[in-house]
Design a protein around this motif. Structure first.
Motif, PDB file in Angstrom:
ATOM      1  N   GLU A 141     -42.221 -28.204 -68.563  1.00 44.70           N
ATOM      2  CA  GLU A 141     -40.677 -28.755 -68.522  1.00 44.70           C
ATOM      3  C   GLU A 141     -40.308 -29.685 -67.480  1.00 44.70           C
ATOM      4  OE1 GLU A 141     -40.031 -24.580 -67.313  1.00 44.70           O
ATOM      5  OE2 GLU A 141     -41.212 -25.663 -68.943  1.00 44.70           O
ATOM      6  N   ALA A 142     -41.235 -29.587 -66.420  1.00 43.92           N
ATOM      7  CA  ALA A 142     -40.990 -30.281 -65.062  1.00 43.92           C
ATOM      8  C   ALA A 142     -41.496 -31.661 -65.278  1.00 43.92           C
ATOM      9  CB  ALA A 142     -41.600 -29.638 -63.950  1.00 43.92           C
ATOM     10  N   THR A 143     -42.324 -31.965 -66.121  1.00 37.24           N
ATOM     11  CA  THR A 143     -43.030 -33.268 -66.088  1.00 37.24           C
ATOM     12  C   THR A 143     -42.836 -33.682 -67.957  1.00 37.24           C
ATOM     13  OG1 THR A 143     -45.281 -32.305 -66.155  1.00 37.24           O
ATOM     14  CG2 THR A 143     -44.193 -33.398 -64.084  1.00 37.24           C
ATOM     15  N   PRO A 144     -41.867 -33.644 -68.325  1.00 38.81           N
ATOM     16  CA  PRO A 144     -41.708 -33.730 -69.932  1.00 38.81           C
ATOM     17  C   PRO A 144     -42.421 -34.873 -70.416  1.00 38.81           C
ATOM     18  CG  PRO A 144     -39.682 -34.496 -68.968  1.00 38.81           C
ATOM     19  CD  PRO A 144     -40.556 -33.838 -67.851  1.00 38.81           C
ATOM     20  N   ASP A 145     -42.572 -36.136 -69.773  1.00 41.73           N
ATOM     21  CA  ASP A 145     -43.338 -37.360 -70.311  1.00 41.73           C
ATOM     22  C   ASP A 145     -44.838 -37.110 -70.136  1.00 41.73           C
ATOM     23  OD1 ASP A 145     -40.407 -38.409 -70.205  1.00 41.73           O
ATOM     24  OD2 ASP A 145     -40.704 -38.582 -68.098  1.00 41.73           O
ATOM     25  N   SER A 146     -45.156 -36.160 -69.584  1.00 40.71           N
ATOM     26  CA  SER A 146     -46.762 -36.324 -69.110  1.00 40.71           C
ATOM     27  C   SER A 146     -47.624 -35.771 -70.056  1.00 40.71           C
ATOM     28  CB  SER A 146     -46.793 -35.906 -67.706  1.00 40.71           C
ATOM     29  OG  SER A 146     -46.291 -36.798 -66.922  1.00 40.71           O
ATOM     30  N   LEU A 147     -47.274 -34.956 -70.757  1.00 36.10           N
ATOM     31  CA  LEU A 147     -48.233 -34.317 -71.768  1.00 36.10           C
ATOM     32  C   LEU A 147     -48.062 -34.983 -73.418  1.00 36.10           C
ATOM     33  CD1 LEU A 147     -50.451 -32.216 -71.940  1.00 36.10           C
ATOM     34  CD2 LEU A 147     -48.714 -30.513 -72.753  1.00 36.10           C
ATOM     35  N   ILE A 148     -48.864 -35.860 -73.380  1.00 36.97           N
ATOM     36  CA  ILE A 148     -48.696 -36.887 -74.621  1.00 36.97           C
ATOM     37  C   ILE A 148     -48.967 -36.278 -76.027  1.00 36.97           C
ATOM     38  CG2 ILE A 148     -49.787 -38.971 -75.941  1.00 36.97           C
ATOM     39  CD1 ILE A 148     -48.052 -39.501 -73.020  1.00 36.97           C
ATOM     40  N   LYS A 149     -48.038 -36.365 -76.741  1.00 35.37           N
ATOM     41  CA  LYS A 149     -48.052 -35.772 -78.204  1.00 35.37           C
ATOM     42  C   LYS A 149     -47.850 -36.942 -78.956  1.00 35.37           C
ATOM     43  CE  LYS A 149     -45.671 -31.357 -76.894  1.00 35.37           C
ATOM     44  NZ  LYS A 149     -45.262 -31.844 -75.188  1.00 35.37           N
ATOM     45  N   LYS A 150     -47.965 -36.716 -80.426  1.00 33.59           N
ATOM     46  CA  LYS A 150     -47.781 -37.697 -81.511  1.00 33.59           C
ATOM     47  C   LYS A 150     -46.101 -37.965 -81.269  1.00 33.59           C
ATOM     48  CE  LYS A 150     -48.044 -38.836 -86.240  1.00 33.59           C
ATOM     49  NZ  LYS A 150     -48.526 -38.319 -87.629  1.00 33.59           N
ATOM     50  N   GLY A 151     -46.013 -39.392 -81.215  1.00 31.79           N
ATOM     51  CA  GLY A 151     -44.434 -39.801 -81.371  1.00 31.79           C
ATOM     52  C   GLY A 151     -44.072 -40.107 -79.758  1.00 31.79           C
ATOM     53  N   SER A 152     -44.598 -39.309 -78.839  1.00 33.30           N
ATOM     54  CA  SER A 152     -44.237 -39.690 -77.439  1.00 33.30           C
ATOM     55  C   SER A 152     -44.185 -41.140 -77.266  1.00 33.30           C
ATOM     56  CB  SER A 152     -45.469 -39.038 -76.490  1.00 33.30           C
ATOM     57  OG  SER A 152     -45.437 -37.791 -76.501  1.00 33.30           O
ATOM     58  N   LYS A 153     -42.979 -41.383 -76.172  1.00 31.85           N
ATOM     59  CA  LYS A 153     -42.806 -42.861 -75.959  1.00 31.85           C
ATOM     60  C   LYS A 153     -42.819 -42.989 -74.363  1.00 31.85           C
ATOM     61  CE  LYS A 153     -40.204 -44.055 -79.819  1.00 31.85           C
ATOM     62  NZ  LYS A 153     -40.874 -45.114 -80.312  1.00 31.85           N
ATOM     63  N   ILE A 154     -43.336 -43.978 -73.796  1.00 30.13           N
ATOM     64  CA  ILE A 154     -43.308 -44.234 -72.366  1.00 30.13           C
ATOM     65  C   ILE A 154     -42.777 -45.498 -72.023  1.00 30.13           C
ATOM     66  CG2 ILE A 154     -44.790 -44.455 -70.200  1.00 30.13           C
ATOM     67  CD1 ILE A 154     -46.728 -42.455 -71.264  1.00 30.13           C
ATOM     68  N   GLN A 155     -41.979 -45.565 -71.279  1.00 27.44           N
ATOM     69  CA  GLN A 155     -41.280 -46.787 -70.748  1.00 27.44           C
ATOM     70  C   GLN A 155     -41.856 -47.533 -69.438  1.00 27.44           C
ATOM     71  OE1 GLN A 155     -37.040 -46.679 -70.328  1.00 27.44           O
ATOM     72  NE2 GLN A 155     -36.882 -48.857 -69.966  1.00 27.44           N
ATOM     73  N   ILE A 156     -42.113 -48.805 -69.420  1.00 25.18           N
ATOM     74  CA  ILE A 156     -42.813 -49.354 -68.317  1.00 25.18           C
ATOM     75  C   ILE A 156     -42.042 -50.742 -68.299  1.00 25.18           C
ATOM     76  CG2 ILE A 156     -45.029 -50.459 -67.556  1.00 25.18           C
ATOM     77  CD1 ILE A 156     -46.523 -48.539 -69.098  1.00 25.18           C
ATOM     78  N   GLU A 157     -41.794 -50.864 -66.706  1.00 23.82           N
ATOM     79  CA  GLU A 157     -41.053 -52.078 -66.603  1.00 23.82           C
ATOM     80  C   GLU A 157     -42.169 -52.995 -66.336  1.00 23.82           C
ATOM     81  OE1 GLU A 157     -39.017 -53.369 -62.423  1.00 23.82           O
ATOM     82  OE2 GLU A 157     -37.660 -52.569 -63.633  1.00 23.82           O
ATOM     83  N   SER A 158     -42.857 -53.878 -67.221  1.00 24.90           N
ATOM     84  CA  SER A 158     -43.997 -54.419 -67.218  1.00 24.90           C
ATOM     85  C   SER A 158     -43.941 -55.923 -66.409  1.00 24.90           C
ATOM     86  CB  SER A 158     -44.548 -54.654 -68.580  1.00 24.90           C
ATOM     87  OG  SER A 158     -45.606 -55.535 -68.803  1.00 24.90           O
ATOM     88  N   SER A 159     -44.890 -56.444 -65.872  1.00 24.50           N
ATOM     89  CA  SER A 159     -44.983 -57.423 -65.356  1.00 24.50           C
ATOM     90  C   SER A 159     -46.240 -58.311 -65.496  1.00 24.50           C
ATOM     91  CB  SER A 159     -44.757 -57.480 -63.695  1.00 24.50           C
ATOM     92  OG  SER A 159     -44.913 -58.804 -63.066  1.00 24.50           O
ATOM     93  N   LEU A 160     -46.401 -59.342 -66.083  1.00 18.24           N
ATOM     94  CA  LEU A 160     -47.417 -59.941 -66.659  1.00 18.24           C
ATOM     95  C   LEU A 160     -48.046 -61.003 -65.398  1.00 18.24           C
ATOM     96  CD1 LEU A 160     -47.107 -60.882 -70.323  1.00 18.24           C
ATOM     97  CD2 LEU A 160     -48.169 -59.016 -69.164  1.00 18.24           C
ATOM     98  N   LEU A 161     -46.997 -61.042 -64.143  1.00 16.22           N
ATOM     99  CA  LEU A 161     -47.355 -61.836 -63.171  1.00 16.22           C
ATOM    100  C   LEU A 161     -48.218 -60.848 -62.235  1.00 16.22           C
ATOM    101  CD1 LEU A 161     -43.857 -63.718 -62.481  1.00 16.22           C
ATOM    102  CD2 LEU A 161     -46.213 -64.377 -63.773  1.00 16.22           C
TER     103      LEU A 161
END
Length: 291
Positions: A141-161
């Motif tokens: 539970e300390a890193t809820p985003d980090s163990l990937i499951k089906k349906g997991s979503k990760i947000q990235i501030e993406s830069s193509l530059l």
């Protein structure tokens, strides 16, 4: 110019996690190091897309995920070579690849090795604990985003530059083998272990058993008899420590292992050889040589 990118995992893969360089410096608190097991491949993936070395990325083990990218992105895959597809079209490993929003990345067969690393250019919005996104198995539970499951979503501030990094694929693509020789230094209990066990340790190959994960690799060899087995007061261990367990078999401790142990420490693998170890899987063979 940055854009918000969301990765949606249509399939999770066998064991897909978010990793960075881990939590160096917290072992006195009983916190494992964590972090990417093949650190060179992880750094190279980030380098290829222009990220800093400690930017989070995906560590993919044996069977890869299926990922929907909702916006344009720059990606790179390094480490164990996979058959890799973008909307059913084959794409390369070990090179920066631009993909369009709405694309789906799929992993086919793994060709050799055990772990690959997928970097995406940008700033990953993932929960950190003790300065790292790497999951703690005892405290998920300390890193809820980090163990990937089906349906997991990760947000990235993406830069193509992002400035992509250069990389000579022929020079830096790892050579992955099923049999390796790893260099070790004697462990603290080396002198108290029988000469027969030492001879077995250095004189033969050791197969990795099915009991193998990010905490450790148990080897199939029996080094000592039941009469010789003994436990000791728990002492400090680090990734690469090799203990002789109560079964008489050696176990190589990895990044997610506990920070203390009560078994004799016969040797420690040199840090420079740990990336090779990370690409081994059950059935592969290790020989040890003293440095």
């Amino acid at each position: 110019m940055a854009n918000e990118l969301i990765l949606t995992f249509l399939k999770a893969g066998l064991h897909t996690t978010l990793q960075d360089e881990g939590r160096v410096g917290s072992q006195n608190l009983g916190v494992p190091v964590g972090g990417a097991l093949d650190s060179t491949s992880a750094k190279m993936a980030n380098h290829l897309v222009g990220n800093k070395g400690n930017t989070p990325l995906l560590e993919i083990t044996m069977t890869g995920p299926e990922i929907l990218f909702d916006s344009d992105a720059l990606i790179a895959l390094t480490g164990a070579p996979f058959e890799l597809y973008c909307d059913e079209k084959v794409i390369e490993n070990n090179t920066p690849i631009y993909i369009k929003g709405g694309s789906v990345i799929k992993f086919g067969k793994i060709k050799s090795g055990c772990r690959a690393y997928l970097a995406v250019a940008g700033n990953w919005k993932a929960t950190k604990w003790q300065g790292s996104v790497s999951p703690i198995l005892q405290l998920n539970e300390a890193t809820p985003d980090s163990l990937i499951k089906k349906g997991s979503k990760i947000q990235i501030e993406s830069s193509l530059l992002n400035k992509t990094g250069s990389w000579d694929k022929n020079r830096h693509t790892p050579i992955i083998a099923h049999r390796v020789r790893l260099r070790v230094k004697p462990g603290p209990e080396f002198e108290s272990i029988s000469r027969t066990a030492i001879a077995k340790f250095f004189g033969q190959g050791h197969k990795i058993s099915q009991d193998a994960n990010r905490m450790g690799y148990r080897l199939t060899t029996e080094l000592i008899s039941e009469e010789e087995r003994e436990e000791m007061i728990s002492s400090g261990i680090v990734p690469g420590t090799i203990q002789i367990t109560g079964s008489g078999q050696p176990i190589i401790l990895l990044n997610d292992a506990q920070t203390t142990g009560g078994y004799p420490r016969i040797a420690n693998i040199l840090s420079e050889d740990m990336d090779q170890l990370a690409q081994l899987k059950p059935g592969d063979e290790i020989w040890f040589s003293i440095e």
